[in-house]
Design a protein around this motif. Structure first.
Motif, PDB file in Angstrom:
ATOM      1  N   VAL A   4       0.856  -1.190   0.000  1.00 23.19           N
ATOM      2  CA  VAL A   4       0.000   0.000   0.000  1.00 23.19           C
ATOM      3  C   VAL A   4       0.886   1.232   0.000  1.00 23.19           C
ATOM      4  O   VAL A   4       2.018   1.199   0.473  1.00 23.19           O
ATOM      5  CB  VAL A   4      -0.972   0.036   1.204  1.00 23.19           C
ATOM      6  CG1 VAL A   4      -1.964  -1.091   1.132  1.00 23.19           C
ATOM      7  CG2 VAL A   4      -0.228   0.030   2.512  1.00 23.19           C
ATOM      8  N   ARG A   5       0.356   2.337  -0.520  1.00 21.10           N
ATOM      9  CA  ARG A   5       1.164   3.554  -0.639  1.00 21.10           C
ATOM     10  C   ARG A   5       1.294   4.319   0.675  1.00 21.10           C
ATOM     11  O   ARG A   5       2.213   5.116   0.835  1.00 21.10           O
ATOM     12  CB  ARG A   5       0.564   4.465  -1.713  1.00 21.10           C
ATOM     13  CG  ARG A   5       0.673   3.870  -3.098  1.00 21.10           C
ATOM     14  CD  ARG A   5       0.428   4.892  -4.186  1.00 21.10           C
ATOM     15  NE  ARG A   5      -0.830   5.566  -4.160  1.00 21.10           N
ATOM     16  CZ  ARG A   5      -1.848   5.296  -4.981  1.00 21.10           C
ATOM     17  NH1 ARG A   5      -1.756   4.333  -5.868  1.00 21.10           N
ATOM     18  NH2 ARG A   5      -2.951   5.988  -4.916  1.00 21.10           N
ATOM     19  N   HIS A   6       0.388   4.116   1.616  1.00 21.51           N
ATOM     20  CA  HIS A   6       0.414   4.877   2.865  1.00 21.51           C
ATOM     21  C   HIS A   6       0.309   3.929   4.072  1.00 21.51           C
ATOM     22  O   HIS A   6      -0.689   3.939   4.794  1.00 21.51           O
ATOM     23  CB  HIS A   6      -0.736   5.884   2.880  1.00 21.51           C
ATOM     24  CG  HIS A   6      -0.692   6.834   1.729  1.00 21.51           C
ATOM     25  ND1 HIS A   6       0.151   7.916   1.693  1.00 21.51           N
ATOM     26  CD2 HIS A   6      -1.372   6.844   0.551  1.00 21.51           C
ATOM     27  CE1 HIS A   6      -0.021   8.560   0.547  1.00 21.51           C
ATOM     28  NE2 HIS A   6      -0.936   7.924  -0.159  1.00 21.51           N
ATOM     29  N   ARG A  59       4.244   8.636 -10.263  1.00 14.50           N
ATOM     30  CA  ARG A  59       3.160   8.093 -11.094  1.00 14.50           C
ATOM     31  C   ARG A  59       3.403   6.604 -11.377  1.00 14.50           C
ATOM     32  O   ARG A  59       2.479   5.799 -11.327  1.00 14.50           O
ATOM     33  CB  ARG A  59       3.043   8.881 -12.390  1.00 14.50           C
ATOM     34  CG  ARG A  59       1.810   8.562 -13.187  1.00 14.50           C
ATOM     35  CD  ARG A  59       1.594   9.540 -14.323  1.00 14.50           C
ATOM     36  NE  ARG A  59       0.995  10.784 -13.814  1.00 14.50           N
ATOM     37  CZ  ARG A  59       1.626  11.961 -13.727  1.00 14.50           C
ATOM     38  NH1 ARG A  59       2.867  12.079 -14.128  1.00 14.50           N
ATOM     39  NH2 ARG A  59       1.012  13.026 -13.262  1.00 14.50           N
ATOM     40  N   ALA A  60       4.646   6.224 -11.621  1.00 15.73           N
ATOM     41  CA  ALA A  60       4.987   4.811 -11.829  1.00 15.73           C
ATOM     42  C   ALA A  60       4.772   4.017 -10.553  1.00 15.73           C
ATOM     43  O   ALA A  60       4.283   2.876 -10.583  1.00 15.73           O
ATOM     44  CB  ALA A  60       6.432   4.682 -12.303  1.00 15.73           C
ATOM     45  N   TYR A  61       5.118   4.615  -9.410  1.00 12.43           N
ATOM     46  CA  TYR A  61       4.887   3.962  -8.117  1.00 12.43           C
ATOM     47  C   TYR A  61       3.388   3.764  -7.875  1.00 12.43           C
ATOM     48  O   TYR A  61       2.962   2.721  -7.381  1.00 12.43           O
ATOM     49  CB  TYR A  61       5.521   4.783  -7.001  1.00 12.43           C
ATOM     50  CG  TYR A  61       5.209   4.278  -5.613  1.00 12.43           C
ATOM     51  CD1 TYR A  61       5.665   3.040  -5.189  1.00 12.43           C
ATOM     52  CD2 TYR A  61       4.465   5.047  -4.729  1.00 12.43           C
ATOM     53  CE1 TYR A  61       5.387   2.573  -3.916  1.00 12.43           C
ATOM     54  CE2 TYR A  61       4.183   4.595  -3.458  1.00 12.43           C
ATOM     55  CZ  TYR A  61       4.648   3.361  -3.054  1.00 12.43           C
ATOM     56  OH  TYR A  61       4.360   2.905  -1.790  1.00 12.43           O
ATOM     57  N   MET A  62       2.582   4.747  -8.247  1.00  9.86           N
ATOM     58  CA  MET A  62       1.135   4.633  -8.091  1.00  9.86           C
ATOM     59  C   MET A  62       0.582   3.488  -8.943  1.00  9.86           C
ATOM     60  O   MET A  62      -0.332   2.780  -8.526  1.00  9.86           O
ATOM     61  CB  MET A  62       0.450   5.947  -8.478  1.00  9.86           C
ATOM     62  CG  MET A  62       0.670   7.065  -7.509  1.00  9.86           C
ATOM     63  SD  MET A  62       0.029   8.650  -8.095  1.00  9.86           S
ATOM     64  CE  MET A  62      -1.714   8.388  -7.898  1.00  9.86           C
ATOM     65  N   THR A  63       1.137   3.305 -10.125  1.00 11.20           N
ATOM     66  CA  THR A  63       0.708   2.213 -10.997  1.00 11.20           C
ATOM     67  C   THR A  63       1.129   0.867 -10.425  1.00 11.20           C
ATOM     68  O   THR A  63       0.366  -0.092 -10.439  1.00 11.20           O
ATOM     69  CB  THR A  63       1.312   2.394 -12.400  1.00 11.20           C
ATOM     70  OG1 THR A  63       0.917   3.670 -12.891  1.00 11.20           O
ATOM     71  CG2 THR A  63       0.823   1.320 -13.347  1.00 11.20           C
ATOM     72  N   THR A  65       1.782   0.206  -7.235  1.00 12.74           N
ATOM     73  CA  THR A  65       1.123  -0.003  -5.946  1.00 12.74           C
ATOM     74  C   THR A  65      -0.220   0.720  -5.989  1.00 12.74           C
ATOM     75  O   THR A  65      -0.332   1.868  -5.586  1.00 12.74           O
ATOM     76  CB  THR A  65       1.998   0.555  -4.804  1.00 12.74           C
ATOM     77  OG1 THR A  65       3.322   0.067  -4.967  1.00 12.74           O
ATOM     78  CG2 THR A  65       1.478   0.143  -3.456  1.00 12.74           C
ATOM     79  N   PRO A  66      -1.266   0.055  -6.472  1.00 13.71           N
ATOM     80  CA  PRO A  66      -2.529   0.760  -6.730  1.00 13.71           C
ATOM     81  C   PRO A  66      -3.342   1.098  -5.486  1.00 13.71           C
ATOM     82  O   PRO A  66      -4.181   1.992  -5.544  1.00 13.71           O
ATOM     83  CB  PRO A  66      -3.294  -0.199  -7.635  1.00 13.71           C
ATOM     84  CG  PRO A  66      -2.743  -1.539  -7.318  1.00 13.71           C
ATOM     85  CD  PRO A  66      -1.316  -1.322  -6.940  1.00 13.71           C
ATOM     86  N   TYR A  67      -3.112   0.422  -4.378  1.00 13.13           N
ATOM     87  CA  TYR A  67      -3.953   0.651  -3.196  1.00 13.13           C
ATOM     88  C   TYR A  67      -3.311   1.661  -2.259  1.00 13.13           C
ATOM     89  O   TYR A  67      -2.121   1.646  -2.017  1.00 13.13           O
ATOM     90  CB  TYR A  67      -4.221  -0.660  -2.471  1.00 13.13           C
ATOM     91  CG  TYR A  67      -4.946  -1.637  -3.350  1.00 13.13           C
ATOM     92  CD1 TYR A  67      -6.258  -1.396  -3.751  1.00 13.13           C
ATOM     93  CD2 TYR A  67      -4.326  -2.780  -3.825  1.00 13.13           C
ATOM     94  CE1 TYR A  67      -6.928  -2.258  -4.580  1.00 13.13           C
ATOM     95  CE2 TYR A  67      -4.992  -3.659  -4.654  1.00 13.13           C
ATOM     96  CZ  TYR A  67      -6.291  -3.395  -5.029  1.00 13.13           C
ATOM     97  OH  TYR A  67      -6.951  -4.257  -5.848  1.00 13.13           O
ATOM     98  N   ARG A  68      -4.155   2.530  -1.710  1.00  8.38           N
ATOM     99  CA  ARG A  68      -3.650   3.600  -0.856  1.00  8.38           C
ATOM    100  C   ARG A  68      -3.478   3.144   0.596  1.00  8.38           C
ATOM    101  O   ARG A  68      -2.395   3.282   1.146  1.00  8.38           O
ATOM    102  CB  ARG A  68      -4.600   4.788  -0.905  1.00  8.38           C
ATOM    103  CG  ARG A  68      -4.625   5.433  -2.268  1.00  8.38           C
ATOM    104  CD  ARG A  68      -5.649   6.523  -2.311  1.00  8.38           C
ATOM    105  NE  ARG A  68      -5.592   7.195  -3.598  1.00  8.38           N
ATOM    106  CZ  ARG A  68      -6.475   8.047  -4.004  1.00  8.38           C
ATOM    107  NH1 ARG A  68      -7.480   8.372  -3.251  1.00  8.38           N
ATOM    108  NH2 ARG A  68      -6.364   8.602  -5.178  1.00  8.38           N
ATOM    109  N   ILE A  69      -4.533   2.634   1.215  1.00  4.57           N
ATOM    110  CA  ILE A  69      -4.445   2.248   2.629  1.00  4.57           C
ATOM    111  C   ILE A  69      -4.689   0.758   2.821  1.00  4.57           C
ATOM    112  O   ILE A  69      -3.928   0.094   3.516  1.00  4.57           O
ATOM    113  CB  ILE A  69      -5.447   3.039   3.487  1.00  4.57           C
ATOM    114  CG1 ILE A  69      -5.124   4.524   3.473  1.00  4.57           C
ATOM    115  CG2 ILE A  69      -5.414   2.545   4.919  1.00  4.57           C
ATOM    116  CD1 ILE A  69      -6.053   5.356   4.304  1.00  4.57           C
TER     117      ILE A  69
END
Length: 74
Positions: A4-6, A59-63, A65-69
């Motif tokens: 997850v990103r956060h 933006r590449a990291y968001m792709t 790792t698509p989930y935030r929490i």
């Protein structure tokens, strides 16, 4: 950060709701809801700042790792 990103926001979310085990009352529930809500509301602002600062790298990291929490949820 791979799932997850956060992850720190997820930890704070769980900590706030776990505090209900120690103090099971309405004010503690309000605290947990406010903590969770403030983090959920803040994430879009933080991600805009990260996109502005890091650009395509984030933006590449968001792709990747698509989930935030919560993995599989948001």
């Amino acid at each position: 950060y791979a799932q997850v990103r956060h992850p720190m926001y997820r930890a704070a979310f769980f900590l706030a709701f776990a505090s209900l085990i120690i103090h099971p009352n309405a004010s503690q529930l309000l605290f947990a809801v406010l903590v969770a809500g403030s983090f959920i509301a803040f994430i879009p602002f933080e991600e805009r700042q990260l996109l502005a600062a890091r650009g395509n790298e984030y933006r590449a990291y968001m792709t990747q790792t698509p989930y935030r929490i919560f993995r599989g949820l948001w």
